[in-house]
Design an enzyme around this catalytic site. Structure first.
Site, PDB file in Angstrom:
ATOM      1  CG  ASP A 129       5.024   5.807   1.506  1.00 57.17           C
ATOM      2  OD1 ASP A 129       5.166   5.450   0.323  1.00 57.17           O
ATOM      3  OD2 ASP A 129       5.763   5.431   2.422  1.00 57.17           O
ATOM      4  CD  GLU A 175       3.183   2.863  -1.814  1.00 60.26           C
ATOM      5  OE1 GLU A 175       4.070   2.235  -2.409  1.00 60.26           O
ATOM      6  OE2 GLU A 175       3.339   3.341  -0.682  1.00 60.26           O
TER       7      GLU A 175
END
Length: 747
Positions: A426, A479
């Protein structure tokens, strides 16, 4: 008080013990050779009386209370070392026979500690934390923690009245690691580390390496043994290299269903006899979810699930992205064994499991990693380097070897102990840029004056190289929302070494395009086609993720233009059709496959009752059929990252907002022709085709069974020798309104 005994004792050091300020208690406590024998000392604050029971002796030796705080000692006139236990009578008159925690050797070798100090002890989770074990025939738990700036560290728990004076830990050399083996502590015991800072202030901290944690709002760590689960996913693990192939000419199908375990399905709240809510009663267990989820995922033809963070986190509203227990699967849904069952069960059903993982930042919760030992241990001291002003979280100091070791080991831990098939990292962009989300004056440039976080770059390369070396068939996904080059590039070619990168640019451009009134889409036609121009710069996954259906953004169905739901859903079907035929792997967030209209809310279940309505059930049916189309035709995935797998037929029909393209493999007979129309107009149209032959419409998003108008090409079409779109052969077809259609070629 025995004066001879008194004279043998180091009273300055004993004061360190009784004031709980000692970081090397083994120099005092336990058995130590002195002139003529051994001095045995113990500190148990709640003890009323103590005696020493020497192995082989029937009669215990009385120990004298040398300090009313609970410090006991005795002299044993023996020449040889001996084994012993303590008989303790507590102030509540309970009597107990215990082994001395300070009589056991460390489980760490010098090499263990040196490698950790250098940031390369990749299996540090095998020793750090709380480890149930048997030493010299004695069962207990070995506790250890890294806290170099602490004055003193103790283990406190339900086994010692949470008394920080009782089990003061031994500092190991100059490595900053504290350790103690506590006999008699068992699996399931609650514990924390009590850390006294150099200012003399005690703090309670959860174990950074704990394998299990209490259900929020409680924050204690739980002693867990995760070695007993019997895995039965050998076939999956053996074939995973092929199932998840990333080879340029043999890229495997990957269609990911992203979900949040706590809101995919949910139970009704239970109440106790006093009418109080039963904490956690709304959640299904990992095992229950495994059975329900696997049936649904297979039915819907997804290949993988991606789970929003399951690592322990205190705040439901963080969705798991503010982690305090990196090695603990959250107790909201059960135990570590339950989560192992979840993954094992999905593997046996042929479903891959990807975990979201957050190495970019961590929350400020007092029991967590922040100011862990009284210093800025895991984070930078300077808030311009160590804090995210918008998120309110802290940033890891990747330059510190033990911090990078903690994170690298954690990624490896999930692959090793839980057999995960991939890690989706993330907020990678926030790691790469020192000024991410910050204004002028809120960040510090690197040594070259730039905004690149050189330490984070080195950390990512280090992590990815080791992870792929140890787990070559498990995937690494970033990401990353910027144009940082070579995110999925080879480490030997200056890349970061990820297998895949989320295509945030495509997501933003395409959704903005789809939000437009169809009659005005021609003005933004470039947003539809631009992604292909940079697609082969990275190994992209096309994503329509959870971030797009929260915080007032509306659901995917809600974003679509249209005066009626039917119009909105026609747009959505066309959008999904384009996504699934565009090069790149795929990810869709839960609920969007059946067109949920309300934004996602982590506190409630998906609106499964919507499937009672025809428009939603047909949308689900469409998603299922589209996913099957993807799986059934290798042209839609096999050459995703080879330019030979895609070819434009027409990307200039701006006024009609249509595109025509090919998806291909190395075999001509696999070729598919895709036509996408993003207007509500039916077109009679000639399109160029690559080969002479017959073209059969194999998929049509405007089919009535999906809620469409039923316009299409029911009969196979034969090509004619007529030059269209720069091709020698062409077809005349009917293009349905707001639809994606797919043709299969045959000679």
């Amino acid at each position: 008080m025995d004066k001879n005994l008194y004279d043998l004792m180091d009273w300055a050091a004993i004061e360190e013990i009784t004031y709980s300020e000692c970081d090397r208690p083994k120099k005092i406590l336990g058995s130590h050779r002195v002139d003529g024998g051994f001095l045995v000392q113990a500190f148990i604050p709640s003890a009323k009386e103590m005696a020493l029971l020497i192995d082989g002796n029937k009669n215990p030796v009385a120990m004298q209370c040398m300090d009313e705080a609970g410090f006991f000692a005795c002299f044993v006139g023996r020449k040889q070392e001996f084994k012993y236990k303590f008989i303790v009578k507590y102030d509540n008159e309970v009597e107990q026979t215990i082994s001395d925690p300070y009589s056991f050797d460390s489980i760490y070798s010098e090499e263990d500690l040196s490698k950790f100090d250098a940031g390369i002890n990749y299996e540090i989770y095998e020793k750090m934390g709380a480890k149930p074990m048997t030493i010299s025939g004695v069962e207990g738990v070995n506790f250890s923690v890294w806290a170099p700036e602490a004055m003193r560290v103790s283990v406190v728990g339900d086994f010692n009245l949470w008394d920080g004076r009782r089990h003061q830990m031994e500092r190991l050399g100059d490595f900053g690691v504290f350790e103690i083996f506590i006999p008699g502590v068992s699996v399931g015991s609650l514990y924390k580390f009590e850390i006294k800072t150099k200012k003399g202030e005690p703090m309670l901290k959860s174990d950074p390496y704990a394998f299990y944690s209490e259900l929020r709002p409680n924050t204690a760590s739980i002693v867990a043994d995760i070695s007993g689960f019997e895995w039965s996913d050998e076939d999956w693990m053996k074939d995973r290299e092929n199932i998840q192939s990333t080879k340029i000419n043999e890229s495997a199908a990957m269609n990911i269903y992203e979900l949040h375990l706590g809101s995919w399905i949910r139970k009704e709240m239970q109440y106790d006899e006093n009418g109080e809510e039963v904490n956690g009663s709304v959640f299904y267990n990992y095992r229950e979810i495994a059975h329900k989820l696997s049936v649904y995922v297979k039915k819907m033809n997804y290949t993988h699930v991606e789970i929003m963070p399951v690592m322990e986190h205190p705040l439901d509203a963080s969705w798991g992205y503010q982690v305090t227990g990196y090695y603990s699967p959250t107790s909201r849904y059960g135990t570590p064994d339950d989560f192992m069952y979840f993954i094992n069960y999905l593997h046996k059903k042929g479903i891959g499991v990807i975990l979201d993982w957050v190495p970019a930042h961590f929350p400020r919760d007092l029991h967590g990693l922040g100011c862990f030992d009284g210093s800025h241990l895991y984070e930078h001291a300077d808030p311009r380097q160590g804090a995210h002003p918008h998120w309110g979280t802290l940033i890891y100091n990747y330059a510190r070897p033990q911090v990078s070791n903690f994170l690298i080991s954690n990624a490896l831990f999930w692959a090793d102990k839980y057999h995960v098939d991939g890690i989706r990292m993330d907020a990678v962009a926030s790691m790469l840029y020192l000024d991410y989300g910050k204004n002028s004056g809120e960040w510090v440039a690197n040594i070259y004056g730039g905004n690149e976080n050189l330490d984070a770059i080195e950390f990512l390369k280090h992590l990815n190289s080791i992870y792929k070396k140890k787990n070559p068939s498990s995937l690494l996904i970033a990401e990353e929302s910027t144009a940082w080059p070579k995110v999925s590039g080879d480490l030997n070619d200056g890349g970061l070494g990820f297998d895949y990168k989320w295509n945030m640019g495509w997501m933003n451009d395409f959704l903005e395009f789809m939000k437009l009134d169809p009659y005005f889409r021609s003005g933004d036609y470039n947003a539809l086609t631009f992604s292909i121009f940079y697609h082969y710069s990275e190994n992209f996954i096309l994503v329509l993720s959870h971030d797009e259906v929260v915080h007032g953004k509306a659901t995917l169905a809600g974003k679509m233009p249209g005066a009626t739901q039917e119009e909105k859903f026609a747009n959505l079907r066309a959008a999904y059709g384009y996504m699934m035929t565009h090069p790149g792997k795929k990810l869709l967030f839960m609920g969007q496959e059946f067109g949920q209209m309300n934004e996602w809310n982590e506190n409630v279940s998906l609106e499964w009752n919507l499937l009672d309505y025809d428009i939603h059930s047909k949308m689900q049916k469409y998603s299922k059929a589209l996913n099957k189309l993807y799986l059934d035709y290798p042209a839609l995935y096999k050459l995703d990252y080879n330019p030979d797998g895609f070819e434009w037929i027409n990307c200039t029909s701006k006024d009609e907002s249509t595109v025509v393209f090919l998806r291909k493999t190395e075999n001509e007979e696999d070729t598919l022709v895709v036509v996408c129309n993003f207007t509500p107009v039916v077109y009679e149209r000639e399109i160029g085709v690559p080969f002479k032959g017959t073209y059969t419409e194999i998929f049509n998003s405007d089919d009535k069974k999906y809620g469409g108008s039923g316009v299409g090409n029911k009969r196979a079409k034969k090509s004619v020798k007529k030059k269209v779109d720069g091709r020698e052969n062409s077809l005349k077809i009917k293009v349905p309104p707001m639809a994606t259609i797919v043709f299969k070629w045959a000679k």
